[in-house]
Design an enzyme around this catalytic site. Structure first.
Site, mmCIF file in Angstrom:
data_model
loop_
_atom_site.group_PDB
_atom_site.id
_atom_site.type_symbol
_atom_site.label_atom_id
_atom_site.label_comp_id
_atom_site.label_asym_id
_atom_site.label_seq_id
_atom_site.Cartn_x
_atom_site.Cartn_y
_atom_site.Cartn_z
ATOM 1 N N ASP A 9 5.180 -5.683 9.593
ATOM 2 C CA ASP A 9 5.062 -4.999 8.304
ATOM 3 C C ASP A 9 4.097 -3.842 8.445
ATOM 4 O O ASP A 9 3.341 -3.757 9.423
ATOM 5 C CB ASP A 9 4.569 -5.970 7.228
ATOM 6 C CG ASP A 9 4.477 -5.314 5.848
ATOM 7 O OD1 ASP A 9 5.519 -4.847 5.356
ATOM 8 O OD2 ASP A 9 3.373 -5.231 5.282
ATOM 9 N N SER A 10 4.080 -2.965 7.443
ATOM 10 C CA SER A 10 3.150 -1.844 7.439
ATOM 11 C C SER A 10 1.712 -2.293 7.199
ATOM 12 O O SER A 10 0.780 -1.522 7.415
ATOM 13 C CB SER A 10 3.544 -0.835 6.365
ATOM 14 O OG SER A 10 3.455 -1.422 5.077
ATOM 15 N N CYS A 72 9.227 -5.310 5.907
ATOM 16 C CA CYS A 72 8.772 -4.092 5.225
ATOM 17 C C CYS A 72 10.025 -3.416 4.694
ATOM 18 O O CYS A 72 10.944 -3.118 5.475
ATOM 19 C CB CYS A 72 8.035 -3.180 6.207
ATOM 20 S SG CYS A 72 7.665 -1.523 5.567
ATOM 21 N N GLU A 151 -3.685 -3.537 -0.226
ATOM 22 C CA GLU A 151 -4.370 -3.453 1.062
ATOM 23 C C GLU A 151 -5.890 -3.544 0.892
ATOM 24 O O GLU A 151 -6.598 -3.948 1.813
ATOM 25 C CB GLU A 151 -3.992 -2.154 1.777
ATOM 26 C CG GLU A 151 -2.567 -2.131 2.311
ATOM 27 C CD GLU A 151 -2.347 -3.080 3.477
ATOM 28 O OE1 GLU A 151 -3.301 -3.336 4.237
ATOM 29 O OE2 GLU A 151 -1.204 -3.580 3.620
ATOM 30 N N CYS A 183 9.162 -4.152 -2.376
ATOM 31 C CA CYS A 183 8.143 -3.950 -1.351
ATOM 32 C C CYS A 183 7.461 -5.295 -1.177
ATOM 33 O O CYS A 183 7.108 -5.945 -2.178
ATOM 34 C CB CYS A 183 7.128 -2.884 -1.779
ATOM 35 S SG CYS A 183 5.713 -2.727 -0.658
ATOM 36 N N HIS A 185 4.606 -6.000 -0.397
ATOM 37 C CA HIS A 185 3.246 -6.022 -0.947
ATOM 38 C C HIS A 185 3.243 -6.453 -2.421
ATOM 39 O O HIS A 185 2.247 -6.997 -2.906
ATOM 40 C CB HIS A 185 2.601 -4.631 -0.863
ATOM 41 C CG HIS A 185 2.134 -4.236 0.502
ATOM 42 N ND1 HIS A 185 2.994 -3.861 1.502
ATOM 43 C CD2 HIS A 185 0.881 -4.129 1.021
ATOM 44 C CE1 HIS A 185 2.298 -3.546 2.581
ATOM 45 N NE2 HIS A 185 1.007 -3.698 2.313
#
Length: 269
Positions: A9-10, A72, A151, A183, A185
Site C-alpha cells: 500500500d502507499s 491501494c 497517516e 481508498c 485509508h
C-alpha cells in the site's frame, strides 16, 4: 503453501485489508509493505505510481510470496494489469471486490464512490460497477484531505470532522444509499464518515470481499496454509517507522498480539 501473502500500500491504509485477511485466514503469513515515505499516491501521475508499485513488488518478490495483494486503490487502478504481466503469481486488487459488495448492497441503484484524486480520475470504480450493473448511477468524489489525516493517526478530532463534513458536502444532496470507501485509508475514518452521511447510507470497503477473493484463489490453487503454528508476520515501511508501528498496533490490536511480528525499514527505489 507455507509461502507468504505479500500486501502493499502507499502507507497504512492496506492494514485494513490485512486485518480482514488475518481474521479470515489466521494461518497465513503476511508480508506488508507501506510506502510511507512517498504517500499519498493519489495526487501523483499514473506512471509514477506504476513505477513505485513495480519497485515495491520487485522488493517483495525476494520473499517468494504465493500471491501479491495491491491494497491501494490508486495503485490498483493504474498498475494492476502491469504487475500481473510482470509476475507469475496471482495479483489481487481492491477495486472489483469493493464494486461487487456495493452492487449487492444498494437498493436505490445510486452508489457513491469516494477516493483519492488518482482513483477517481481513473474511473476504475465506475467501470467496475457498470460492468456488474449498467443501470447503476455512480457519483464519484475525490477526497484528498483524508489520507494525510490517517497517516498522521488523526482519526477523530474536530479537524477531522470538519475535513470530512466539508469534503462530503456535495454527496449530501444526492439520494445514494451506498457509499464505497474507495481508498483503504478511509475505513480508519468510517465512524466520522458515517456520522456525516447518516446511518441510512451503507459504507462499503473492499476488505471483506478482497479477503474472500484471496481465500478463493488460494483454495482453488491448493495453496492455503496448513501449518498449525502461528505465522510470523513481517511489516515494512519506507519512511519513519514510529507512527506506522503505532497505527498498525492500534488498528490490528489482538490480531498481532496473538502472533509474532517483525518490523523493518528497508531501502527501495
Amino acid at each position: 503453501m507455507q509461502q507468504p501473502i505479500a500486501v502493499l500500500d502507499s502507507g497504512v491504509g492496506g492494514l485494513t485489508v490485512v486485518k480482514e485477511v488475518m481474521r479470515q485466514l489466521p494461518r497465513e503469513k503476511i508480508i506488508y509493505f507501506g510506502d510511507t515515505a512517498r504517500t499519498p499516491y493519489g495526487p501523483r501521475p499514473a506512471d509514477e505510481v506504476t513505477r513505485f508499485t513495480r519497485q515495491i513488488v520487485d522488493y517483495l518478490i525476494q520473499f517468494r510470496p504465493k500471491m501479491i495483494v495491491i491494497a491501494c486503490n490508486t495503485a490498483t487502478a493504474v498498475a494492476l494489469e502491469d504487475i500481473r504481466s510482470r509476475v507469475a503469481i496471482p495479483v489481487v486488487g481492491v477495486i472489483h471486490p469493493g464494486a461487487r459488495a456495493a452492487n449487492g448492497r444498494t437498493q436505490t441503484g445510486i452508489v457513491g464512490v469516494i477516493g483519492t484524486e488518482g482513483t477517481i480520475r481513473s474511473g476504475a470504480y465506475e467501470y467496475a460497477l457498470k460492468q456488474l450493473s449498467p443501470s447503476l448511477e455512480v457519483i464519484s468524489l475525490a477526497c484528498p484531505k483524508f489520507v494525510p489525516l490517517v497517516e498522521q493517526g488523526n482519526f477523530r478530532s474536530p479537524e477531522t470532522y470538519e475535513a470530512v463534513r466539508s469534503s462530503l458536502a456535495p454527496l449530501k444532496q444526492r439520494r445514494l444509499d451506498t457509499l464505497i470507501l474507495g481508498c483503504t485509508h478511509y475505513p480508519f475514518l468510517a465512524d466520522t464518515i458515517s456520522e456525516v452521511m447518516g446511518r441510512e447510507v451503507a459504507l462499503i470497503s473492499s476488505n471483506d470481499e478482497t479477503a474472500r477473493e484471496i481465500s478463493t484463489i488460494l483454495h482453488d490453487r491448493n495453496k492455503l496454509a496448513r501449518n498449525e503454528d502461528s505465522p510470523v508476520h513481517q511489516f515494512f515501511c519506507s519512511g519513519e517507522p514510529r507512527m506506522f508501528k503505532t497505527i498498525a498496533q492500534q488498528w490490528l490490536g489482538e490480531q498481532i498480539e496473538l502472533t509474532p511480528v517483525v518490523w523493518q525499514v528497508p531501502k527501495i527505489g
